[in-house]
Design a protein around this motif. Structure first.
Motif, PDB file in Angstrom:
ATOM      1  N   LEU A  59      -3.568   3.479   7.453  1.00 15.50           N
ATOM      2  CA  LEU A  59      -2.901   4.464   6.799  1.00 15.50           C
ATOM      3  C   LEU A  59      -1.802   5.256   7.906  1.00 15.50           C
ATOM      4  O   LEU A  59      -2.186   5.422   8.976  1.00 15.50           O
ATOM      5  CB  LEU A  59      -3.866   5.804   6.457  1.00 15.50           C
ATOM      6  CG  LEU A  59      -5.037   5.306   5.402  1.00 15.50           C
ATOM      7  CD1 LEU A  59      -5.746   6.336   5.318  1.00 15.50           C
ATOM      8  CD2 LEU A  59      -4.213   4.817   3.914  1.00 15.50           C
ATOM      9  N   ALA A  91      -4.643   6.268  -1.327  1.00 16.81           N
ATOM     10  CA  ALA A  91      -4.613   5.263  -0.291  1.00 16.81           C
ATOM     11  C   ALA A  91      -5.569   4.071  -0.640  1.00 16.81           C
ATOM     12  O   ALA A  91      -5.392   2.908  -0.389  1.00 16.81           O
ATOM     13  CB  ALA A  91      -4.610   6.018   1.149  1.00 16.81           C
ATOM     14  N   GLY A 122       0.984   9.039   4.790  1.00 13.75           N
ATOM     15  CA  GLY A 122       0.070   8.758   3.715  1.00 13.75           C
ATOM     16  C   GLY A 122       0.250   7.522   3.156  1.00 13.75           C
ATOM     17  O   GLY A 122      -0.654   7.155   2.157  1.00 13.75           O
ATOM     18  N   VAL A 165       0.443   3.261   2.939  1.00 13.23           N
ATOM     19  CA  VAL A 165      -0.493   2.190   3.694  1.00 13.23           C
ATOM     20  C   VAL A 165       0.267   1.205   4.405  1.00 13.23           C
ATOM     21  O   VAL A 165       1.458   1.052   3.987  1.00 13.23           O
ATOM     22  CB  VAL A 165      -1.257   1.452   2.707  1.00 13.23           C
ATOM     23  CG1 VAL A 165      -1.920   0.230   3.256  1.00 13.23           C
ATOM     24  CG2 VAL A 165      -2.227   2.381   1.665  1.00 13.23           C
TER      25      VAL A 165
END
Length: 126
Positions: free
Chosen positions: A57, A16, A61, A63
């Motif tokens: 986030l 991330a 998981g 973005v």
């Protein structure tokens, strides 16, 4: 190190962090005069002092990139924005979300996202 760079450096998981860093570079390069700060627990990008694009986030998981018109709700009756590349899922007429799975996904869609970020910033300037 800027506050945004420090925030990103501390992000978990590393995948991330890499995707957010890549998106940050794209947004900053998308339009002259873009500034950044941390708001709503993520990097937020402004034009003329008004927030327009915010990263975060997702629980999955991935973005999340939120396109918006600032902190205050604005009348969107006459607002129209065309997402030419079909990247955005619209939550409202003037609020949309783009999801990226990881850095490779960002790189694959970088050109389309850069165009989108530039056009969004222009379309939402007061």
């Amino acid at each position: 190190m800027s506050p945004v760079e420090a925030f990103i450096a501390a992000m978990e998981p590393p995948a991330a962090r890499e995707a957010v860093a890549a998106l940050r570079r794209l947004v900053l390069a998308a339009h002259e005069g873009v500034t950044e700060h941390i708001k709503w627990n993520g990097p937020s990008f402004c034009i003329d002092g008004d927030d327009r694009i915010t990263l975060g986030l997702d629980r999955s998981g991935a973005v999340r990139v939120v396109l918006h018109r600032g902190v205050r709700v604005k009348d969107a009756t006459d607002f129209h924005f065309e997402d030419e590349d079909g990247l955005v899922k619209w939550a409202a007429r003037d609020r949309g979300v783009v999801m990226f799975n990881d850095r490779a996904d960002v790189e694959t869609r970088a050109a389309a996202f850069s165009r989108l970020a530039n056009r969004w910033i222009e379309a939402t300037r007061d």
